[in-house]
Write a protein that holds these residues in place. Structure first.
Motif: not given
Length: 341
Positions: A197-202, A216-218, A224-227, A252-258
């Motif tokens: 369930r890994l969503v990559v945002l670019n 909008r990305f935020r 995705l993370c909270h709900d 938190a829970p928050r996205p990871a920064l690549a």
């Protein structure tokens, strides 16, 4: 063409997405003419993507960006020296076919410099710059069914007797062990599980009009993370770090920064994603090429021509051409639909 070619030059100089879209041409040529030597002329920055590609015998980097930026006498001398060396190398290869996939004046000049007697390119109405036709000897107008740019590129093989079925293009990208190892270490360090369930945002794009708003990305990342308990990774490139941090720095829970990624590492990230969300950019097309489902966000560019190639993708298009007209809710629905498969 009556005889099988011995040496073929592909001219697709840039950009990342365009080079990816042209990969099936190399595959088709390698299959049709396995004994022919196949070389690709490409900008230095994109050349890393083609290194060690199984369909290619040679990758020749062409630094047209340096040509355009030369200002001083010394820089001009270096450009002229490079041009002479490029011409010498091209003539020594004895190309009998060159295919211009770019359709620009500069790509046409490079195509002519190969010295190939058969130089294939797009017809005037299909070239990005009409004067490109001055440099080719066979000009092709893609057939009506070739709506996607990948199929349009493949139509340039018709003078060589190669017919490719639309939608059946083949992509291969080499796996780099060092990059894969670095990404394995990163994923372990931040607690991400590949394809879980890994969503990559670019959020980045080559020009501002193609970028979906950072807010909008935020919001998408928060939902995705909270709900929905998804893992989210935010990609970023040069000058995009601030936008990426704005997306990742939520409660938190928050996205990871690549981490900073080169092309090899970007490919490794794309292979690990369950879904990629991006505008019409190189990372989106890279993800589609390695078989990762994509949610493509389109405003000023055509999703019909430039959408993620293949099946299993979702595309959202702004009816007025403005990326800000695409709301978060349909993007979230598209991501969840893919994750539920």
């Amino acid at each position: 063409m009556s005889a099988e070619p011995r040496a073929i030059a592909l001219v697709k100089l840039s950009s990342l997405g365009d080079v990816i879209h042209a990969l099936p041409v190399a595959e088709a040529l390698s299959t049709a003419f396995p004994r022919a030597r196949l070389a690709w002329l490409v900008e230095r920055r994109e050349a890393a993507l083609l290194r060690d590609h199984p369909a290619l015998d040679d990758v020749i980097d062409v630094d047209t960006r340096a040509w355009r930026s030369a200002r001083t006498l010394q820089q001009l001398r270096e450009v002229l020296r490079g041009l002479r060396e490029l011409r010498r190398r091209l003539r020594a290869a004895h190309f009998d076919v060159a295919i211009d996939l770019q359709g620009l004046v500069k790509s046409g000049a490079v195509t002519r410099a190969t010295g190939a007697p058969l130089r294939v390119g797009f017809a005037a109405g299909w070239s990005r710059e009409r004067l490109n036709v001055l440099f080719t000897t066979r000009r092709v107008a893609p057939p009506p069914h070739a709506r996607h740019v990948v199929d349009q590129y493949l139509s340039l093989l018709e003078p060589l007797g190669i017919t490719a079925a639309p939608g059946r293009a083949r992509f291969r990208l080499p796996t780099r062990a060092a990059a894969e190892s670095r990404l394995d270490d990163f994923f372990v360090g931040v607690g991400l599980k590949p394809r879980h369930r890994l969503v990559v945002l670019n959020p980045g794009a080559g020009r501002g009009s193609k970028r979906w708003p950072v807010a909008r990305f935020r919001s998408l990342a928060e939902r995705l993370c909270h709900d929905h308990g998804a893992q989210v990774l935010v990609l970023w490139g040069p000058s995009e770090g601030e936008a990426a941090r704005a997306i990742a720095e939520i409660a938190a829970p928050r996205p990871a920064l690549a981490p900073p990624t080169d092309l090899d590492e970007l490919t490794a990230v794309a292979r690990r994603a369950s879904v990629m969300v991006a505008a019409d950019t190189g990372p989106l097309h890279l993800a589609a090429a390695v078989g990762t489902p994509c949610v493509g966000l389109y405003g000023p560019t055509s999703a019909i021509r430039n959408g993620p190639y293949g099946v299993g993708h979702r595309v959202l298009t702004a009816s007025d051409g403005r990326m800000s007209s695409i709301d978060v809710a349909p993007v979230l629905d598209a991501v969840l639909e893919i994750l539920s498969r």
